[in-house]
Design a protein around this motif. Structure first.
Motif, mmCIF file in Angstrom:
data_model
loop_
_atom_site.group_PDB
_atom_site.id
_atom_site.type_symbol
_atom_site.label_atom_id
_atom_site.label_comp_id
_atom_site.label_asym_id
_atom_site.label_seq_id
_atom_site.Cartn_x
_atom_site.Cartn_y
_atom_site.Cartn_z
ATOM 1 N N LYS A 9 26.162 35.997 34.708
ATOM 2 C CA LYS A 9 26.099 36.754 33.623
ATOM 3 C C LYS A 9 27.459 37.844 33.523
ATOM 4 C CE LYS A 9 21.297 36.714 33.563
ATOM 5 N NZ LYS A 9 19.657 37.609 33.515
ATOM 6 N N ALA A 10 27.719 37.835 32.250
ATOM 7 C CA ALA A 10 29.021 38.917 31.878
ATOM 8 C C ALA A 10 28.674 40.281 32.595
ATOM 9 C CB ALA A 10 29.134 38.589 30.476
ATOM 10 N N LYS A 11 27.479 40.807 32.295
ATOM 11 C CA LYS A 11 27.473 42.042 32.884
ATOM 12 C C LYS A 11 27.682 42.135 34.597
ATOM 13 C CE LYS A 11 22.634 42.137 33.311
ATOM 14 N NZ LYS A 11 21.235 42.545 32.808
ATOM 15 N N SER A 12 27.653 41.133 35.147
ATOM 16 C CA SER A 12 27.593 41.265 36.581
ATOM 17 C C SER A 12 28.958 40.673 36.970
ATOM 18 C CB SER A 12 26.402 40.126 37.256
ATOM 19 O OG SER A 12 25.275 40.644 36.972
ATOM 20 N N ASP A 13 29.737 39.927 35.887
ATOM 21 C CA ASP A 13 31.188 39.438 36.421
ATOM 22 C C ASP A 13 31.985 40.517 37.087
ATOM 23 O OD1 ASP A 13 32.983 37.922 36.520
ATOM 24 O OD2 ASP A 13 33.528 37.614 34.447
ATOM 25 N N ASN A 14 32.409 40.425 38.271
ATOM 26 C CA ASN A 14 33.506 41.360 38.679
ATOM 27 C C ASN A 14 34.727 40.338 39.689
ATOM 28 O OD1 ASN A 14 34.805 43.158 40.775
ATOM 29 N ND2 ASN A 14 33.039 44.490 40.257
ATOM 30 N N TYR A 15 35.668 40.012 39.114
ATOM 31 C CA TYR A 15 36.706 39.166 39.796
ATOM 32 C C TYR A 15 37.158 39.756 41.419
ATOM 33 C CZ TYR A 15 40.194 35.802 40.371
ATOM 34 O OH TYR A 15 41.046 34.731 41.017
ATOM 35 N N LYS A 16 37.178 40.793 41.339
ATOM 36 C CA LYS A 16 37.773 41.830 42.434
ATOM 37 C C LYS A 16 36.775 41.479 43.670
ATOM 38 C CE LYS A 16 39.296 46.120 44.583
ATOM 39 N NZ LYS A 16 40.385 45.301 45.407
ATOM 40 N N ARG A 17 35.524 41.898 43.259
ATOM 41 C CA ARG A 17 34.342 41.740 44.418
ATOM 42 C C ARG A 17 34.270 40.361 44.804
ATOM 43 N NH1 ARG A 17 28.992 43.600 41.973
ATOM 44 N NH2 ARG A 17 29.103 41.629 40.716
ATOM 45 N N GLY A 41 48.588 30.271 41.365
ATOM 46 C CA GLY A 41 48.651 30.469 39.922
ATOM 47 C C GLY A 41 49.074 31.726 39.404
ATOM 48 N N CYS A 42 49.349 32.554 40.349
ATOM 49 C CA CYS A 42 49.774 33.936 40.220
ATOM 50 C C CYS A 42 51.287 34.217 40.579
ATOM 51 C CB CYS A 42 49.053 35.000 41.033
ATOM 52 S SG CYS A 42 47.225 34.708 41.037
ATOM 53 N N TYR A 43 52.001 35.205 39.981
ATOM 54 C CA TYR A 43 53.357 35.377 39.960
ATOM 55 C C TYR A 43 53.526 35.599 41.466
ATOM 56 C CZ TYR A 43 53.955 35.662 35.123
ATOM 57 O OH TYR A 43 53.810 35.374 33.891
ATOM 58 N N ASP A 44 52.883 36.286 42.270
ATOM 59 C CA ASP A 44 53.092 36.794 43.734
ATOM 60 C C ASP A 44 51.981 36.085 44.505
ATOM 61 O OD1 ASP A 44 53.955 37.652 46.125
ATOM 62 O OD2 ASP A 44 53.474 39.671 45.521
ATOM 63 N N ASN A 45 51.934 34.937 44.652
ATOM 64 C CA ASN A 45 50.860 34.213 45.513
ATOM 65 C C ASN A 45 50.778 34.611 46.972
ATOM 66 O OD1 ASN A 45 49.693 32.587 43.412
ATOM 67 N ND2 ASN A 45 51.320 31.103 43.508
ATOM 68 N N ASP A 46 51.839 34.865 47.480
ATOM 69 C CA ASP A 46 51.949 35.349 48.790
ATOM 70 C C ASP A 46 51.282 36.737 49.108
ATOM 71 O OD1 ASP A 46 53.739 33.225 49.530
ATOM 72 O OD2 ASP A 46 55.496 34.391 49.044
ATOM 73 N N ASP A 47 51.070 37.375 48.040
ATOM 74 C CA ASP A 47 50.355 38.954 48.465
ATOM 75 C C ASP A 47 48.857 38.824 47.569
ATOM 76 O OD1 ASP A 47 49.302 41.306 48.325
ATOM 77 O OD2 ASP A 47 51.338 42.442 48.126
ATOM 78 N N TYR A 48 48.086 38.531 48.578
ATOM 79 C CA TYR A 48 46.486 38.171 47.908
ATOM 80 C C TYR A 48 46.027 39.268 47.233
ATOM 81 C CZ TYR A 48 41.805 36.403 48.366
ATOM 82 O OH TYR A 48 40.305 35.947 48.017
ATOM 83 N N GLU A 49 46.166 40.675 47.768
ATOM 84 C CA GLU A 49 45.713 41.698 46.997
ATOM 85 C C GLU A 49 46.281 41.947 45.681
ATOM 86 O OE1 GLU A 49 43.199 43.826 47.633
ATOM 87 O OE2 GLU A 49 42.655 42.500 49.287
ATOM 88 N N SER A 50 47.708 42.008 45.318
ATOM 89 C CA SER A 50 48.397 42.208 44.292
ATOM 90 C C SER A 50 48.026 41.229 43.266
ATOM 91 C CB SER A 50 49.965 42.288 44.493
ATOM 92 O OG SER A 50 50.433 41.040 44.809
ATOM 93 N N SER A 51 47.655 39.878 43.608
ATOM 94 C CA SER A 51 47.394 38.979 42.696
ATOM 95 C C SER A 51 45.899 39.171 42.168
ATOM 96 C CB SER A 51 47.578 37.470 43.465
ATOM 97 O OG SER A 51 46.613 37.366 44.660
ATOM 98 N N ILE A 52 45.066 39.694 42.865
ATOM 99 C CA ILE A 52 43.703 40.129 42.335
ATOM 100 C C ILE A 52 43.948 41.175 41.297
ATOM 101 C CG2 ILE A 52 41.657 41.556 42.631
ATOM 102 C CD1 ILE A 52 41.774 40.375 45.427
#
Length: 682
Positions: A9-17, A41-52
């Motif tokens: 559900k939209a209210k429970s959506d949390n990409y970082k989590r 698909g991110c600019y910096d695919n090598d850095d997992y955290e910064s791409s989040i």
């Protein structure tokens, strides 16, 4: 392999989590759970955290949508496929899913988890396009995912899982209903509605107004109610609902409004006595489960609770019929509901906390305690939706009861000895019993009278029998296979006598003969394949059965049944190893378990998976042996190495990333390579 879209559900959506969960970021022992993780698909695919962070900023740019912005996909692999895929393969599989679903240009975070019995891959797709900032959701993604699963299985030579059969016209349940049936083992509300589909369509087609439409649904304990922009079908005695148009498009608000005008609420609908209602019912199809189901229902207090509900239903009906104003009715109804709830809670408090409320868990507990019937029910198939069957079964019971009553009256008018009367009563009990055999006879008599519904039910049941009776078909092929193996073995031994061999070569040849001409399931499949290649098309049906069904369920069923009582495991192992009745595969598994126990110098906790893999839960960590490869956690690498060495008759190895050995998987091919490199016979 199978795939599943985890809805959110939209209210429970949390990409970082979700991304943190995929990478097991908060786990100190990450490798216990996550084999590998990456972003794409991110600019910096090598850095997992910064791409989040990049994904979160992209999602924040879309302020228009009120729906969820993350698509969570899970891809699960079979146990026997775990050693076949490399890191590059996993990434290629994810790219194929992204391309097929339309997320190729979108940002995503992926990870492969090994913390469950089946290795699986999690993918979090950002549904917001990184450039356009529009929300994209694939249409009918279940069909796309099923197609891509079948293609990947062929491409990477993976085990074939059951998917959407285009020739199968049976009803498909939605994800929620399928999940309910899978977790509880009980029939879902949606399946119940589909079983009444044809009767409801007939009644609605003959209806003249909205009131008659509501009456049609009320006859089956259902209510048709507005919800959002459409209609839902609700259980009259519960909270379960399904979308009306999923049962049939004729029940959509648009189609019904065209025929009957604007929606009109029902009047006095509670006064209609339903002829059928939705009740708890097992989803399995097994004639031996009746006593078990009654025991399950009784130990959960369902009978007492249903009796309370029936009692208060009558009280509610009295209030409905009272000639008082609406406010007074509501107050009276509230008092009755509170009394009903209090009595039900009292019953529930009396039940022990140890009593099982889940039907599947109840069966598993029974099976572990040594109940063979419970094990059979667990292994039986789910009942399919056969239109008209419930209606005709009810009619059949009434017909049998009426016929028995008339036959007994006729018996009173006869002059019979006590022995003759006893024989007549036995014959009546057989002729008018509520059995499947008598139901089939009833259907045939109805067909003779021109009942087309009975014809469709009989055809469906006959088709089911064809699937169930594969064991009978298999027997004749098995006898031919045994004869073929015996003749081939004699010829091979005669051929060996004419050869000049060293003792080592002779032992090797004898081992080959035993392996090639042993009467077991593996060689039986090979025999069937040879017969098919020689033009014998009769073996095709039994070959498919062996490969798809027998391999998963029958190969280790005798072994599993013998290990139900854990207190007798040691004696059971010895009996099986000495017996001639058990297959080579089962004895081999027992020997592997004994190897592990001799290394640990204590009994090991283990279980056998559906595919026959041994899963050891050792003090050092989990080790999985599927016969072809040994998968293990980092903490258990030394133990896995020792187990691998002893099992393959090799000197004790220290675990290193040698040629032929992957980091977390020891392959059977590695043993062959090591034997060859050390000058040992295979």
């Amino acid at each position: 392999m199978i795939s599943k879209h985890i809805h959110c559900k939209a209210k429970s959506d949390n990409y970082k989590r979700l991304a943190d969960y995929i990478a097991a970021a908060k786990k100190s022992n990450k490798q216990e759970k996550c084999l590998l993780s990456w972003s794409a698909g991110c600019y910096d695919n090598d850095d997992y955290e910064s791409s989040i962070t990049e994904v979160e900023l992209t999602q924040a740019l879309n302020t228009r949508t009120t729906k969820e912005k993350t698509y969570h996909l899970v891809i699960s692999f079979r146990k026997e496929d775990e050693g076949k895929l490399t890191e590059e393969d996993f990434k290629n599989i994810e790219e194929e899913f992204a391309k097929a679903l339309g997320f190729e240009e979108h940002q995503r975070h992926c990870g492969v988890h090994i913390n469950t019995e089946n290795m699986h891959m999690h993918i979090a797709y950002n549904m917001i396009h990184p450039v356009k900032h529009t929300r994209y959701e694939p249409y009918r993604d279940y069909k796309i995912r099923d197609t891509i699963c079948r293609e990947i299985e062929k491409k990477y030579n993976l085990a074939i899982d059951n998917g959407i059969d285009k020739k199968d016209i049976s009803v498909k349940l939605n994800d929620t209903s399928a999940r309910v049936e899978a977790q509880t083992g009980e029939e879902s509300f949606e399946r119940y509605c589909h079983n009444q589909h044809d009767e409801l369509v007939d009644l609605v087609n003959n209806a003249k107004d909205w009131q008659e439409v509501h009456t049609a649904f009320a006859l089956y304990g259902l209510r048709l109610k507005p919800h959002g922009n459409g209609l839902v079908i609700k259980n009259a005695n519960g909270k379960q609902t399904i979308k009306a148009s999923t049962l049939d498009k004729a029940f959509s608000l648009g189609n019904l409004s065209k025929k009957f005008g604007k929606y009109v609420a029902p009047k006095d609908i509670d006064k209609i006595e339903p002829k059928l209602t939705f009740k708890r019912k097992p989803a399995q199809q097994n004639p031996e489960m009746k006593a078990l189901w009654q025991e399950f229902i009784k130990q959960n207090g369902a009978e007492e609770i249903q009796a309370i509900k029936d009692k208060f239903y009558q009280e509610k009906m009295k209030i409905v019929l009272l000639g008082v104003n609406r406010k007074t009715k509501n107050e009276l109804m509230k008092i009755v509901r509170n009394k009903e709830r209090a009595e039900i809670n009292t019953i529930r408090l009396q039940l022990s906390k140890e009593q099982t409320k889940n039907w599947l868990k109840f069966l598993q507990d029974k099976a572990l305690a040594g109940d063979q019937v419970a094990l059979k029910v667990l292994q039986s198939k789910k009942a399919k939706i056969i239109p008209y069957k419930d209606e005709l079964w009810t009619a059949f019971i009434k017909d049998q009861q009426q016929a028995l009553h008339l036959a007994k009256n006729n018996l009173h008018g006869k002059v019979l000895t006590s022995e003759q009367r006893e024989e007549e009563i036995k014959a009546l009990a057989t002729d008018y019993a509520i059995t499947q055999e008598n139901f089939t006879r009833y259907l045939k008599s109805e067909i003779a009278n021109g009942n087309e519904k009975a014809l469709s039910v009989l055809e469906a049941e006959e088709k089911e029998k064809e699937v169930i009776n594969y064991d009978e078909i298999r027997t004749s092929f098995w006898k031919s296979f045994e004869q073929d193996q015996a003749i081939a073995y004699k010829l091979a031994k005669l051929d060996m006598q004419g050869k000049i061999l060293s003792p080592a070569q002779y032992i090797e040849e004898v081992q080959d003969l035993k392996e090639n001409y042993e009467v077991n399931q593996k060689n039986f499949v090979r025999y069937l394949q040879n017969e098919l290649s020689n033009g014998n098309k009769e073996v095709l049906s039994i070959l498919k059965y062996e490969q798809r069904i027998y391999k998963d369920t029958h190969q280790t069923s005798e072994y599993q049944q013998s290990l139900i009582n854990k207190k007798e495991q040691i004696q059971v192992k010895q009996d099986i190893l000495q017996s001639k009745d058990y297959s080579h595969q089962i004895k081999k598994k027992l020997l592997d378990i004994q190897i592990m126990e001799s290394i640990l110098k204590q009994p090991v906790e283990y279980k056998i998976s559906r595919t026959g893999a041994i899963i050891y839960n050792t003090p050092q960590g989990k080790i999985v042996d599927d016969g072809k490869s040994i998968v293990f956690t980092d903490q258990a690498k030394d133990l896995a190495s020792e187990y691998f060495s002893v099992k393959n008759g090799l000197p004790k190895l220290q675990f290193n990333q040698n040629k032929g050995i992957n980091k977390n998987i020891l392959h059977a091919k590695s043993a062959q390579y090591l034997r060859k490199s050390q000058g040992m016979s295979r």
